[in-house]
Motif scaffolding. Structure first.
Motif, PDB file in Angstrom:
ATOM      1  N   GLU A  94       0.772  -1.177   0.136  1.00  0.00           N
ATOM      2  CA  GLU A  94       0.092  -0.042   0.082  1.00  0.00           C
ATOM      3  C   GLU A  94       0.790   1.156   0.016  1.00  0.00           C
ATOM      4  OE1 GLU A  94      -3.901   0.262   2.278  1.00  0.00           O
ATOM      5  OE2 GLU A  94      -2.482   1.698   3.156  1.00  0.00           O
ATOM      6  N   ARG A  95       0.518   2.289  -0.789  1.00  0.00           N
ATOM      7  CA  ARG A  95       1.235   3.511  -1.009  1.00  0.00           C
ATOM      8  C   ARG A  95       0.368   4.595  -0.762  1.00  0.00           C
ATOM      9  NH1 ARG A  95       4.944  -0.037  -1.563  1.00  0.00           N
ATOM     10  NH2 ARG A  95       6.070  -0.429  -3.204  1.00  0.00           N
ATOM     11  N   THR A  96       0.866   5.289   0.191  1.00  0.00           N
ATOM     12  CA  THR A  96      -0.168   6.743   0.424  1.00  0.00           C
ATOM     13  C   THR A  96       0.829   7.911  -0.104  1.00  0.00           C
ATOM     14  OG1 THR A  96      -1.201   5.499   2.216  1.00  0.00           O
ATOM     15  CG2 THR A  96      -1.442   7.819   2.120  1.00  0.00           C
ATOM     16  N   VAL A  97       0.193   8.967  -0.751  1.00  0.00           N
ATOM     17  CA  VAL A  97       0.950  10.010  -1.334  1.00  0.00           C
ATOM     18  C   VAL A  97       0.043  11.375  -1.071  1.00  0.00           C
ATOM     19  CG1 VAL A  97       2.138  11.070  -3.545  1.00  0.00           C
ATOM     20  CG2 VAL A  97       1.748   8.508  -2.966  1.00  0.00           C
ATOM     21  N   PRO A  98       0.680  12.240  -0.581  1.00  0.00           N
ATOM     22  CA  PRO A  98       0.039  13.466  -0.468  1.00  0.00           C
ATOM     23  C   PRO A  98      -0.155  14.280  -1.754  1.00  0.00           C
ATOM     24  CG  PRO A  98       2.230  13.844   0.170  1.00  0.00           C
ATOM     25  CD  PRO A  98       1.813  12.364   0.047  1.00  0.00           C
ATOM     26  N   VAL A  99      -1.458  14.478  -2.086  1.00  0.00           N
ATOM     27  CA  VAL A  99      -1.491  15.705  -3.484  1.00  0.00           C
ATOM     28  C   VAL A  99      -1.738  16.796  -3.391  1.00  0.00           C
ATOM     29  CG1 VAL A  99      -2.826  15.406  -5.435  1.00  0.00           C
ATOM     30  CG2 VAL A  99      -2.508  13.185  -4.327  1.00  0.00           C
ATOM     31  N   VAL A 100      -0.913  17.677  -3.650  1.00  0.00           N
ATOM     32  CA  VAL A 100      -1.205  19.273  -3.478  1.00  0.00           C
ATOM     33  C   VAL A 100      -1.352  19.988  -4.749  1.00  0.00           C
ATOM     34  CG1 VAL A 100       0.536  19.148  -1.478  1.00  0.00           C
ATOM     35  CG2 VAL A 100       1.542  19.540  -3.702  1.00  0.00           C
ATOM     36  N   ASP A 101      -1.124  19.332  -5.832  1.00  0.00           N
ATOM     37  CA  ASP A 101      -1.476  20.075  -6.815  1.00  0.00           C
ATOM     38  C   ASP A 101      -3.127  20.400  -7.027  1.00  0.00           C
ATOM     39  OD1 ASP A 101      -0.549  21.102 -10.007  1.00  0.00           O
ATOM     40  OD2 ASP A 101      -2.451  19.657 -10.272  1.00  0.00           O
ATOM     41  N   PRO A 102      -3.588  21.840  -7.364  1.00  0.00           N
ATOM     42  CA  PRO A 102      -5.047  21.829  -7.416  1.00  0.00           C
ATOM     43  C   PRO A 102      -5.567  20.944  -8.574  1.00  0.00           C
ATOM     44  CG  PRO A 102      -3.700  23.968  -7.193  1.00  0.00           C
ATOM     45  CD  PRO A 102      -2.976  22.725  -7.444  1.00  0.00           C
ATOM     46  N   GLY A 103      -5.063  20.969  -9.625  1.00  0.00           N
ATOM     47  CA  GLY A 103      -5.614  20.338 -11.019  1.00  0.00           C
ATOM     48  C   GLY A 103      -5.614  18.879 -10.413  1.00  0.00           C
ATOM     49  N   ALA A 104      -4.618  18.112  -9.932  1.00  0.00           N
ATOM     50  CA  ALA A 104      -4.632  16.884  -9.406  1.00  0.00           C
ATOM     51  C   ALA A 104      -5.850  16.544  -8.478  1.00  0.00           C
ATOM     52  CB  ALA A 104      -3.496  16.339  -9.137  1.00  0.00           C
ATOM     53  N   ARG A 105      -5.954  17.447  -7.642  1.00  0.00           N
ATOM     54  CA  ARG A 105      -6.984  17.197  -6.604  1.00  0.00           C
ATOM     55  C   ARG A 105      -8.382  17.377  -7.045  1.00  0.00           C
ATOM     56  NH1 ARG A 105      -5.264  21.388  -1.745  1.00  0.00           N
ATOM     57  NH2 ARG A 105      -7.183  20.255  -0.740  1.00  0.00           N
ATOM     58  N   ALA A 106      -8.520  18.277  -8.028  1.00  0.00           N
ATOM     59  CA  ALA A 106      -9.920  18.076  -8.782  1.00  0.00           C
ATOM     60  C   ALA A 106     -10.155  16.970  -9.500  1.00  0.00           C
ATOM     61  CB  ALA A 106      -9.920  19.509  -9.665  1.00  0.00           C
ATOM     62  N   VAL A 107      -9.123  16.487 -10.176  1.00  0.00           N
ATOM     63  CA  VAL A 107      -9.451  15.128 -11.204  1.00  0.00           C
ATOM     64  C   VAL A 107      -9.734  13.998  -9.869  1.00  0.00           C
ATOM     65  CG1 VAL A 107      -8.327  13.463 -12.256  1.00  0.00           C
ATOM     66  CG2 VAL A 107      -8.106  15.799 -12.936  1.00  0.00           C
ATOM     67  N   LEU A 108      -8.969  13.822  -8.972  1.00  0.00           N
ATOM     68  CA  LEU A 108      -9.112  12.729  -8.073  1.00  0.00           C
ATOM     69  C   LEU A 108     -10.165  12.858  -7.206  1.00  0.00           C
ATOM     70  CD1 LEU A 108      -5.275  12.399  -7.099  1.00  0.00           C
ATOM     71  CD2 LEU A 108      -6.695  10.767  -8.409  1.00  0.00           C
ATOM     72  N   GLY A 109     -10.580  14.113  -6.877  1.00  0.00           N
ATOM     73  CA  GLY A 109     -11.672  14.357  -6.184  1.00  0.00           C
ATOM     74  C   GLY A 109     -13.123  14.062  -6.795  1.00  0.00           C
ATOM     75  N   ASP A 110     -13.137  13.684  -8.150  1.00  0.00           N
ATOM     76  CA  ASP A 110     -14.366  13.240  -8.968  1.00  0.00           C
ATOM     77  C   ASP A 110     -14.540  11.820  -8.799  1.00  0.00           C
ATOM     78  OD1 ASP A 110     -16.035  12.918 -10.896  1.00  0.00           O
ATOM     79  OD2 ASP A 110     -15.336  14.096 -12.103  1.00  0.00           O
ATOM     80  N   PRO A 111     -15.480  11.387  -8.159  1.00  0.00           N
ATOM     81  CA  PRO A 111     -15.759   9.908  -7.788  1.00  0.00           C
ATOM     82  C   PRO A 111     -15.522   9.151  -9.318  1.00  0.00           C
ATOM     83  CG  PRO A 111     -17.344  11.144  -6.728  1.00  0.00           C
ATOM     84  CD  PRO A 111     -16.517  12.054  -7.564  1.00  0.00           C
ATOM     85  N   GLU A 112     -16.293   9.900 -10.393  1.00  0.00           N
ATOM     86  CA  GLU A 112     -16.396   9.122 -11.673  1.00  0.00           C
ATOM     87  C   GLU A 112     -15.099   8.864 -12.364  1.00  0.00           C
ATOM     88  OE1 GLU A 112     -19.030   7.648 -13.535  1.00  0.00           O
ATOM     89  OE2 GLU A 112     -19.783   8.035 -11.541  1.00  0.00           O
ATOM     90  N   ARG A 113     -14.269   9.974 -12.176  1.00  0.00           N
ATOM     91  CA  ARG A 113     -12.863   9.834 -12.741  1.00  0.00           C
ATOM     92  C   ARG A 113     -11.979   8.914 -11.807  1.00  0.00           C
ATOM     93  NH1 ARG A 113     -11.359  16.029 -14.097  1.00  0.00           N
ATOM     94  NH2 ARG A 113     -12.496  16.143 -16.149  1.00  0.00           N
ATOM     95  N   LEU A 114     -12.169   9.059 -10.668  1.00  0.00           N
ATOM     96  CA  LEU A 114     -11.465   8.079  -9.842  1.00  0.00           C
ATOM     97  C   LEU A 114     -11.746   6.481 -10.012  1.00  0.00           C
ATOM     98  CD1 LEU A 114      -9.271   7.604  -7.442  1.00  0.00           C
ATOM     99  CD2 LEU A 114     -11.188   7.749  -5.707  1.00  0.00           C
ATOM    100  N   ARG A 115     -13.110   6.104 -10.206  1.00  0.00           N
ATOM    101  CA  ARG A 115     -13.711   5.072 -10.430  1.00  0.00           C
ATOM    102  C   ARG A 115     -13.167   4.526 -11.752  1.00  0.00           C
ATOM    103  NH1 ARG A 115     -17.897   5.386  -8.074  1.00  0.00           N
ATOM    104  NH2 ARG A 115     -19.139   6.655  -9.606  1.00  0.00           N
ATOM    105  N   ALA A 116     -13.015   5.407 -12.700  1.00  0.00           N
ATOM    106  CA  ALA A 116     -12.512   4.768 -14.066  1.00  0.00           C
ATOM    107  C   ALA A 116     -11.202   4.533 -13.986  1.00  0.00           C
ATOM    108  CB  ALA A 116     -12.843   6.044 -15.125  1.00  0.00           C
ATOM    109  N   MET A 117     -10.240   5.534 -13.326  1.00  0.00           N
ATOM    110  CA  MET A 117      -8.990   5.171 -12.975  1.00  0.00           C
ATOM    111  C   MET A 117      -8.728   3.898 -12.270  1.00  0.00           C
ATOM    112  SD  MET A 117      -7.573   8.744 -11.711  1.00  0.00           S
ATOM    113  CE  MET A 117      -6.045   8.306 -11.358  1.00  0.00           C
ATOM    114  N   GLY A 118      -9.561   3.640 -11.386  1.00  0.00           N
ATOM    115  CA  GLY A 118      -9.310   2.290 -10.368  1.00  0.00           C
ATOM    116  C   GLY A 118      -9.798   1.193 -11.244  1.00  0.00           C
TER     117      GLY A 118
END
Length: 131
Positions: free
Chosen positions: A29-53
């Motif tokens: 398991e890897r845990t990484v802090p995400v500080v970039d606003p664009g990356a936070r917006a993408v990862l914060g979208d449940p649909e995009r996260l589901r597609a990535m996963g």
């Protein structure tokens, strides 16, 4: 390689940064802090996260390669591995040379691995710091 499924990928948004947690190579398991606003917006979208996963590891590499070709980028530095190196060097620089922090972020078990990854000679670094 294990597939990155929803069960293997999660994102939690915090007030100052987000936290991306994934199960990677070797089932670690890897845990990484995400500080970039664009990356936070993408990862914060449940649909995009589901597609990535839902895409397997090889699928991510194939999509990456297609995206790079589509953009007309021909540099051999435009690879996930090169981006990981860049991330490591930037984290090392911004942390004031905190090798242990970068080791944790990359999930390395041994600081020597991280030093090799950053192209740091530990003996030279120790000598420079003690002068």
């Amino acid at each position: 390689m294990e597939a990155l499924t929803e069960a293997h990928l999660s994102y939690v948004e915090g007030p100052q940064y987000g936290t991306l947690t994934m199960v990677g190579k070797g089932g670690h398991e890897r845990t990484v802090p995400v500080v970039d606003p664009g990356a936070r917006a993408v990862l914060g979208d449940p649909e995009r996260l589901r597609a990535m996963g839902s895409v397997g590891y090889r699928g991510h590499l194939i999509r990456w390669s297609k995206g790079v070709r589509h953009l007309g980028i021909t540099s051999k530095l435009a690879t996930p591995h090169a981006v990981r190196h860049t991330y490591a060097v930037e984290a090392y620089r911004k942390s004031g040379g905190n090798l242990h922090l970068v080791q944790e972020l990359l999930g390395h078990g041994d600081p020597k691995t991280t030093a090799r990854y950053l192209h740091i000679n530990l003996g030279e670094a120790a000598a420079a710091l003690s002068s």
